[in-house]
Design an enzyme around this catalytic site. Structure first.
Site, PDB file in Angstrom:
ATOM      1  N   HIS A  93     -12.565  26.757  17.703  1.00 50.83           N
ATOM      2  CA  HIS A  93     -12.459  26.181  19.041  1.00 50.83           C
ATOM      3  C   HIS A  93     -11.266  25.206  19.068  1.00 50.83           C
ATOM      4  O   HIS A  93     -10.906  24.638  18.034  1.00 50.83           O
ATOM      5  CB  HIS A  93     -13.770  25.461  19.371  1.00 50.83           C
ATOM      6  CG  HIS A  93     -13.829  24.885  20.745  1.00 50.83           C
ATOM      7  ND1 HIS A  93     -13.316  23.640  21.051  1.00 50.83           N
ATOM      8  CD2 HIS A  93     -14.355  25.365  21.905  1.00 50.83           C
ATOM      9  CE1 HIS A  93     -13.513  23.384  22.325  1.00 50.83           C
ATOM     10  NE2 HIS A  93     -14.139  24.410  22.868  1.00 50.83           N
ATOM     11  N   VAL A 152     -10.763  22.113  19.689  1.00 45.03           N
ATOM     12  CA  VAL A 152     -10.868  20.771  19.115  1.00 45.03           C
ATOM     13  C   VAL A 152     -11.210  20.786  17.626  1.00 45.03           C
ATOM     14  O   VAL A 152     -11.320  19.727  17.003  1.00 45.03           O
ATOM     15  CB  VAL A 152     -11.909  19.898  19.859  1.00 45.03           C
ATOM     16  CG1 VAL A 152     -11.495  19.687  21.299  1.00 45.03           C
ATOM     17  CG2 VAL A 152     -13.312  20.486  19.762  1.00 45.03           C
ATOM     18  N   LYS A 153     -11.386  21.989  17.039  1.00 43.97           N
ATOM     19  CA  LYS A 153     -11.723  22.059  15.623  1.00 43.97           C
ATOM     20  C   LYS A 153     -10.457  21.920  14.763  1.00 43.97           C
ATOM     21  O   LYS A 153      -9.374  21.635  15.258  1.00 43.97           O
ATOM     22  CB  LYS A 153     -12.443  23.376  15.331  1.00 43.97           C
ATOM     23  CG  LYS A 153     -13.778  23.548  16.070  1.00 43.97           C
ATOM     24  CD  LYS A 153     -14.763  22.444  15.728  1.00 43.97           C
ATOM     25  CE  LYS A 153     -16.215  22.803  16.089  1.00 43.97           C
ATOM     26  NZ  LYS A 153     -16.428  23.158  17.488  1.00 43.97           N
ATOM     27  N   ILE A 154     -10.596  22.136  13.459  1.00 47.08           N
ATOM     28  CA  ILE A 154      -9.510  21.861  12.521  1.00 47.08           C
ATOM     29  C   ILE A 154      -8.306  22.751  12.777  1.00 47.08           C
ATOM     30  O   ILE A 154      -7.169  22.294  12.816  1.00 47.08           O
ATOM     31  CB  ILE A 154      -9.996  22.025  11.070  1.00 47.08           C
ATOM     32  CG1 ILE A 154     -11.283  21.223  10.826  1.00 47.08           C
ATOM     33  CG2 ILE A 154      -8.908  21.608  10.089  1.00 47.08           C
ATOM     34  CD1 ILE A 154     -11.163  19.734  11.075  1.00 47.08           C
TER      35      ILE A 154
END
Length: 382
Positions: A185, A187-189
């Site tokens: 997603h 906003v993930k790493i």
């Protein structure tokens, strides 16, 4: 506003996607297997199955492990709802295990106590989904020992933990689990826009996950029930879903993966800096496990419940996009209708009353971080 998380898109990412747009394949081309192989090699696992979301990855992992009607699945109450919903999709019954008060991950002590009671009652889980909250691995060695003793399967929901390490290896190597799930997603790493991946060292499990992710349809003659009519032939041998990742997403994922180390170093630097800058405040900062290296998807502080909402509103009022991760799943109306209620998992509920996620992402500048901390200190000095 300074968000709590933000993707980092660079010209190389755009070029990778444009290259696919100019190619013969937008989906089911060479980019997806290339991304799968790159991730598998990165974390040291045998198989990687790229799909359109981490939720889909959790679903096919549960299906591949045989979770179905009449089975039990347990997970942490402090997670996004998908970690529990994936069991319901399979027709299983869901229960939760309270969190450890220090790591905020599923508590092995609480798990063992619940397993003892469940064995007596004849209601042991078939699958336990262990969530690596904020990017720090749970105590997988202890949980795996309980899995061996009580005979349940383990899924690591490592949606937050791409690039994290545990016990000397990368999260995702499935040393202590049947399947690990990643999220991509924004906003993930690293990001593929939307997207996820299921990883496993078990050939049969990986084969089943790949089948479930693509309609249950195969062109592999070894999986067919009769001889093919010709080279065009395919068979549906299971009830699957359209969970496939596109080549556009995979190309972005490959480009992002090349900067994973850079992202982790930056996140850990900013987390260390928060630790230092918040040292003279009344907030509780994250505790680091000696066995794990967090990828720091989130930086969660805890404050007195009497201060939490006022601090949250103060920071939001100053254009700082703090958030709360997460509302305990068992207190959601859908799960309350299944019989859960407030008070069932006290440590999770205590955490929820005190938690605030501060901004943390690779592009967060030191000056913006200083502003976040100064605004927080302003609240406590007023």
């Amino acid at each position: 506003m300074i968000p709590y998380g933000r993707q980092d898109i660079r010209p190389a990412d755009i070029d990778a996607v444009v290259e696919v747009l100019n190619s013969d394949y937008l989906t089911q081309g060479p980019a997806v297997p290339r991304f799968e192989q790159a991730m598998a090699e990165r974390v040291g696992v045998s198989h990687a199955v790229a799909v359109n979301s981490a939720t889909s990855a959790l679903h096919i992992a549960c299906l591949a492990l045989g979770l179905g009607n009449g089975d039990l699945m347990w997970t942490s109450p402090i997670t996004f709802v998908a970690s529990a919903n994936c069991g319901l999709y399979c027709g299983a019954e869901i229960d939760f295990v309270d969190i450890d008060p220090v790591s905020y991950n599923l508590d092995p002590v609480a798990l063992e106590e619940k397993l003892r009671a469940a064995k007596v009652a004849g209601r042991l889980p078939k699958v336990v989904v262990v969530v690596h909250l904020c990017g720090q691995s749970a105590d997988m060695k202890s949980i795996k020992a309980l899995s061996d003793a009580y005979g349940f399967h383990l899924i690591e929901d490592a949606s937050h933990a791409v690039g994290g390490k545990y016990d000397g290896g990368y999260v995702g190597n499935c040393r202590y689990s049947d399947v690990t799930v990643f999220s991509f997603h924004p906003v993930k790493i690293i990001t593929t826009g939307e997207g996820g991946m299921a990883l496993s060292n078990d050939n049969a499990v990986a084969e089943r996950m790949r089948l479930f992710a693509s309609h249950g349809v195969t062109r592999n003659t070894e999986q067919m029930t009769k001889e093919p009519d010709g080279p065009w032939y395919y068979q549906q041998v299971a009830l699957g879903f359209n969970y496939r990742m596109t080549d556009l997403q995979a190309a972005l994922g490959c480009s992002q993966l090349s900067r994973l180390d850079e992202y982790i170093v930056r996140r850990q630097y900013l987390a260390d800096r928060y630790d230092h800058l918040l040292g003279d405040t009344p907030v509780v900062t994250p505790v680091r496990s000696v066995d794990a290296s967090s990828s720091f998807h989130l930086y969660v502080i805890r404050v007195a419940p009497s201060h939490r909402q006022a601090l949250f509103e103060h920071l939001r009022g100053k254009d700082i996009g703090v958030n709360v991760h997460y509302i305990p799943v068992h207190t959601q109306p859908y799960y309350e209708a299944l019989g859960f209620k407030s008070g069932d998992f006290p440590e999770a509920e205590r955490y929820y009353q005190e938690a605030i996620s501060l901004p943390l992402y690779p592009g967060l500048s030191e000056s913006d971080q200083d502003y976040v901390v100064a605004t927080l200190k302003e609240f406590f000095s007023s």
